[in-house]
Design a protein around this motif. Structure first.
Motif, PDB file in Angstrom:
ATOM      1  N   TRP A   1      -8.261  13.549  -6.093  1.00 53.27           N
ATOM      2  CA  TRP A   1      -8.430  12.294  -5.334  1.00 53.27           C
ATOM      3  C   TRP A   1      -7.311  12.282  -4.263  1.00 53.27           C
ATOM      4  N   ALA A   2      -7.803  11.612  -3.283  1.00 54.04           N
ATOM      5  CA  ALA A   2      -6.660  11.318  -2.043  1.00 54.04           C
ATOM      6  C   ALA A   2      -7.047  10.152  -1.508  1.00 54.04           C
ATOM      7  N   GLY A   3      -6.235   9.079  -1.270  1.00 52.34           N
ATOM      8  CA  GLY A   3      -6.405   8.104  -0.473  1.00 52.34           C
ATOM      9  C   GLY A   3      -5.467   7.024  -0.537  1.00 52.34           C
ATOM     10  N   ALA A   4      -5.697   5.655  -0.526  1.00 47.89           N
ATOM     11  CA  ALA A   4      -4.601   4.552  -0.624  1.00 47.89           C
ATOM     12  C   ALA A   4      -4.750   3.645  -1.718  1.00 47.89           C
TER      13      ALA A   4
ATOM     14  N   THR B   1      -4.450  16.059  -0.052  1.00 45.14           N
ATOM     15  CA  THR B   1      -3.620  15.530   0.838  1.00 45.14           C
ATOM     16  C   THR B   1      -4.264  14.136   1.607  1.00 45.14           C
ATOM     17  N   VAL B   2      -3.427  13.274   2.006  1.00 43.80           N
ATOM     18  CA  VAL B   2      -3.710  11.886   2.662  1.00 43.80           C
ATOM     19  C   VAL B   2      -2.789  11.505   3.828  1.00 43.80           C
ATOM     20  N   GLU B   3      -3.031  10.868   4.737  1.00 45.03           N
ATOM     21  CA  GLU B   3      -2.317  10.209   5.853  1.00 45.03           C
ATOM     22  C   GLU B   3      -2.889   9.010   5.948  1.00 45.03           C
ATOM     23  N   LEU B   4      -2.076   8.030   5.988  1.00 43.37           N
ATOM     24  CA  LEU B   4      -2.636   6.467   6.321  1.00 43.37           C
ATOM     25  C   LEU B   4      -2.142   6.200   7.633  1.00 43.37           C
ATOM     26  N   GLY B   5      -2.962   5.704   8.520  1.00 42.05           N
ATOM     27  CA  GLY B   5      -2.694   5.110   9.849  1.00 42.05           C
ATOM     28  C   GLY B   5      -3.531   3.953  10.125  1.00 42.05           C
ATOM     29  N   LEU B   6      -3.363   3.534  11.316  1.00 44.25           N
ATOM     30  CA  LEU B   6      -4.295   2.313  11.749  1.00 44.25           C
ATOM     31  C   LEU B   6      -4.806   2.661  12.744  1.00 44.25           C
ATOM     32  N   VAL B   7      -5.990   1.763  13.024  1.00 44.37           N
ATOM     33  CA  VAL B   7      -6.849   1.898  14.292  1.00 44.37           C
ATOM     34  C   VAL B   7      -7.097   0.504  14.681  1.00 44.37           C
ATOM     35  N   LYS B   8      -7.423   0.450  16.075  1.00 44.91           N
ATOM     36  CA  LYS B   8      -7.121  -0.749  16.662  1.00 44.91           C
ATOM     37  C   LYS B   8      -8.485  -1.776  16.712  1.00 44.91           C
TER      38      LYS B   8
ATOM     39  N   LEU C   1      -5.196  -0.677  -7.134  1.00 47.28           N
ATOM     40  CA  LEU C   1      -6.805  -0.623  -6.731  1.00 47.28           C
ATOM     41  C   LEU C   1      -6.739   0.674  -5.489  1.00 47.28           C
ATOM     42  N   PHE C   2      -7.526   1.541  -5.787  1.00 51.59           N
ATOM     43  CA  PHE C   2      -7.554   2.724  -5.055  1.00 51.59           C
ATOM     44  C   PHE C   2      -8.705   2.740  -4.035  1.00 51.59           C
ATOM     45  N   PHE C   3      -8.627   3.169  -2.942  1.00 50.10           N
ATOM     46  CA  PHE C   3      -9.712   3.173  -1.998  1.00 50.10           C
ATOM     47  C   PHE C   3      -9.620   4.809  -1.330  1.00 50.10           C
ATOM     48  N   GLY C   4     -10.502   5.611  -1.592  1.00 44.97           N
ATOM     49  CA  GLY C   4     -10.243   6.965  -0.787  1.00 44.97           C
ATOM     50  C   GLY C   4     -11.282   7.576  -1.257  1.00 44.97           C
ATOM     51  N   ALA C   5     -11.076   9.157  -1.500  1.00 46.51           N
ATOM     52  CA  ALA C   5     -12.148  10.211  -1.492  1.00 46.51           C
ATOM     53  C   ALA C   5     -11.967  11.023  -2.806  1.00 46.51           C
TER      54      ALA C   5
ATOM     55  N   TRP D   1       0.845  -1.060   0.107  1.00 46.89           N
ATOM     56  CA  TRP D   1       0.130  -0.136   0.060  1.00 46.89           C
ATOM     57  C   TRP D   1       0.851   1.286  -0.045  1.00 46.89           C
ATOM     58  N   GLN D   2       0.215   2.309  -0.735  1.00 51.04           N
ATOM     59  CA  GLN D   2       1.062   3.579  -0.639  1.00 51.04           C
ATOM     60  C   GLN D   2       0.109   4.673  -0.531  1.00 51.04           C
TER      61      GLN D   2
END
Length: 621
Positions: free
Chosen positions: A522-525, A491-498, A601-605, A478-479
């Protein structure tokens, strides 16, 4: 033996009166013309010269120009001789409404006998390099073109929806400056939009009629032909009353009234009908028949077949297209000039090949085959005489843009598809090389379909984000992905939630902001299934993409699939997501994709503004 001229008879009479001996026949000087200097002669061919049919004649070409037309031409040694028996020679075809973005489209047009295109809206940044390409060393392989450049439209009107900023007008006082700016950019004529969207049932802003009139007057003052884009009879009538030279598109909100036909005839306007694209609005997939035509198929690559098979997002009722056909027939009977035109590369069309579809549709609308052929040759040349006066007819002195076909298209219009040869300015087009290149495309396609799936993809699992890091089960991972690739500022930032879907231990969180812009944004992963980012991967073992998602309740998640077969434009689907986790499925079939060469494969806004989205349990099934 040709009859003597009157002057010769009188001279002999005068000699007799003076008692001078009359020369014998054996002493008379031979009256023979020297052989015609030519590079090419097409002998004993049926000719459609742009207006009329000649059953048998020959055509000689020298230095890119037609130098002689006649049944028994004597040509100097050294000319290439083409046997025309059983064939028909036509002027090179002219498509009077296209949109050109690349040299490849001009190359494709020429292979199908379209030697000239009239572009009806392309940015100067595109047309500038294209003009240089056509004028350069490789220009013999490209169709010639003329361009309107940037069209005239209202803020938010038709023409502003393509993702790039263009100048617009809000009042008639701005017309002279707008026209001057288009001339400075190199526009060859002016296209004006008078379309409020009512023909498609989606209201959009459009220019006021007084602004349209001011644009036409300003253009005429600078010597420019004006073409007005319309989609309704009301708009078409207003355009003619404002002084337009021609209309782009036949309207389809009802058949033309007698009053409209009379107005079009009396105002001596032309109509570039674009039936090839209009009929696709009512008959989805109809242009697939062009891709299956055995005469055209060897020259249509995989992308061309997809384009011809494509449909518009929404269809019109059959009555709308029947009205368009009826209107075209009525205009022809009234003597209104019709210009064959395709609006390529809109859905269901491609450059070059679709003009042959357009010709058949003109005949379906009631035109004799010869009138349909004139609509693609002499008629557009006449109506754009300052730009195209050197072509459109097969007569001495005209440019040698020529199309040779098997059979007789003046009887069966589909014979234009059985192309034997195309010449641009006397130079024969290498159609065999083009056909070989298309065959190589299909061979490469077969190899990609046969490629093994990416290592580790057997289960279909892409990512569940359980390991405390943004990682994938296979591929290049992923990027972050934003429109910065094309100069955007999202802009986008990727992070994790628990806490993820179904009480899983983790999920991917995407936060950022999509810039407000008329350009694509667009912005996403992005997940890359290949061994390296944007390396194609064969996912043909899978039918669908499944994932869980939720958001902040303010928008949607956009899924985009990038594939080598698609070029730069991805396929996309927007999915509404709420504050609670929900599972979603996107099938490759609904996207119209065979997933043998997926790049990402893109996922985002994609909607402007801030966003917060979460993604989990991404897999292929």
């Amino acid at each position: 033996m040709r009859p003597r001229s009157t002057g010769t008879v009188l001279t002999f009479a005068a000699l007799a009166a003076l008692g001078c001996p009359r020369p014998s026949a054996s002493e008379a000087p031979a009256r023979t013309s020297p052989p015609i200097a030519a590079d090419l002669v097409i002998r004993d061919v049926r000719l459609f010269d742009g207006e009329a049919v000649v059953a048998r004649t020959s055509v000689a070409v020298g230095d890119g120009v037609i130098v002689a037309v006649g049944p028994d031409l004597v040509v100097a040694d050294g000319a290439t001789v083409e046997d025309g028996a059983g064939r028909t020679l036509l002027p090179g075809l002219i498509d009077a409404h296209t949109h050109i973005q690349s040299p490849d489209q001009l190359r494709q047009a020429l292979v199908f006998g379209v030697t000239t295109e009239l572009d009806m809206f392309t940015l100067p940044a595109v047309t500038g390099p294209l003009r240089k390409a056509v004028a350069g060393a490789g220009g013999r392989a490209l169709a010639d073109f003329r361009s309107a450049g940037v069209l005239a439209t209202a803020p938010g009107g038709h023409g502003t929806e393509y993702g790039f900023a263009i100048p617009t007008l809000t009042g008639p006082d701005q017309a002279p400056a707008f026209v001057a700016a288009r001339l400075a950019e190199g526009s060859d004529y002016l296209k004006i939009v008078l379309d409020d969207g009512s023909g498609f049932g989606r209201p959009i802003p459009t220019l006021a009629v007084d602004t349209v009139r001011a644009l036409i007057e300003a253009a005429h003052a600078r010597g420019l032909t004006t073409v007005v884009h319309v989609s309704s009879q009301r708009e078409a009538t207003a355009a003619l009353e404002a002084g337009a030279d021609g209309l782009a598109h036949v309207f389809f909100d009802g058949p033309a009234t007698d009053a409209f036909v009379a107005l079009a005839r009396d105002e001596q306007v032309f109509v570039a009908d674009t039936l090839a694209v209009v009929l696709g609005l009512c008959e989805p997939g109809r242009a697939r028949g062009i891709a299956d035509d055995p005469a055209l198929k060897p020259f249509l690559g995989p992308a061309d077949v997809r384009a011809l098979s494509a449909s518009w997002p929404r269809a019109l009722p059959a009555a709308a297209c029947e009205a368009a056909l009826t209107t075209v027939g009525a205009l022809h009977r009234a003597g209104v000039p019709l210009l064959a035109s395709t609006d390529a590369p809109n859905p269901g069309t491609v450059h070059g090949a679709s003009l042959h579809d357009e010709l058949a549709l003109l005949v379906r609308a009631g035109l004799p085959a010869t009138a349909a052929l004139a609509a693609a040759t002499s008629v557009p040349a006449d109506r754009f005489k300052k730009l195209l006066g050197d072509r459109g007819r097969v007569v001495a002195g005209k440019r040698a843009d020529l199309l040779l076909v098997r059979g007789d298209p003046t009887v069966d219009i589909t014979a234009t598809r059985a192309i034997e040869a195309v010449w641009k300015a006397g130079h024969r087009v290498d159609r065999d090389g083009y056909r070989r290149a298309v065959a190589e495309e299909y061979a490469a396609l077969a190899a990609r379909r046969a490629a093994p799936p990416p290592p580790g993809s057997e289960s279909g699992k892409i990512a569940a984000f359980e390991a405390g890091k943004v990682a994938a089960e296979f591929g290049a991972g992923w990027q972050p992905a934003t429109d910065a690739l094309i100069g955007g500022s999202s802009t986008v930032e990727l992070g994790l939630v628990k806490k993820g879907a179904r009480r899983s231990k983790g999920a991917l969180r995407l936060t950022g902001a999509v810039a407000e812009s008329e350009r694509p944004k667009w912005a996403g992963a992005m997940f890359f299934p290949g061994a390296a980012p944007m390396q194609p991967a064969n996912l043909g073992n899978f039918r669908k993409l499944v994932f869980a998602a939720r958001g902040d309740g303010t928008g949607a998640m956009t899924v985009m699939v990038f594939a080598e077969q698609l070029g730069v434009a991805p396929l996309r689907k927007e999915i509404a997501v709420g504050r609670e986790w929900s599972e979603h499925t996107v099938t490759f079939a609904e996207l119209g994709l065979e997933p043998f060469d997926v790049l990402g494969l893109f996922f985002g806004a994609t909607a402007g503004g801030p966003f917060a989205l979460e993604l989990d349990d991404v897999r292929l099934e």
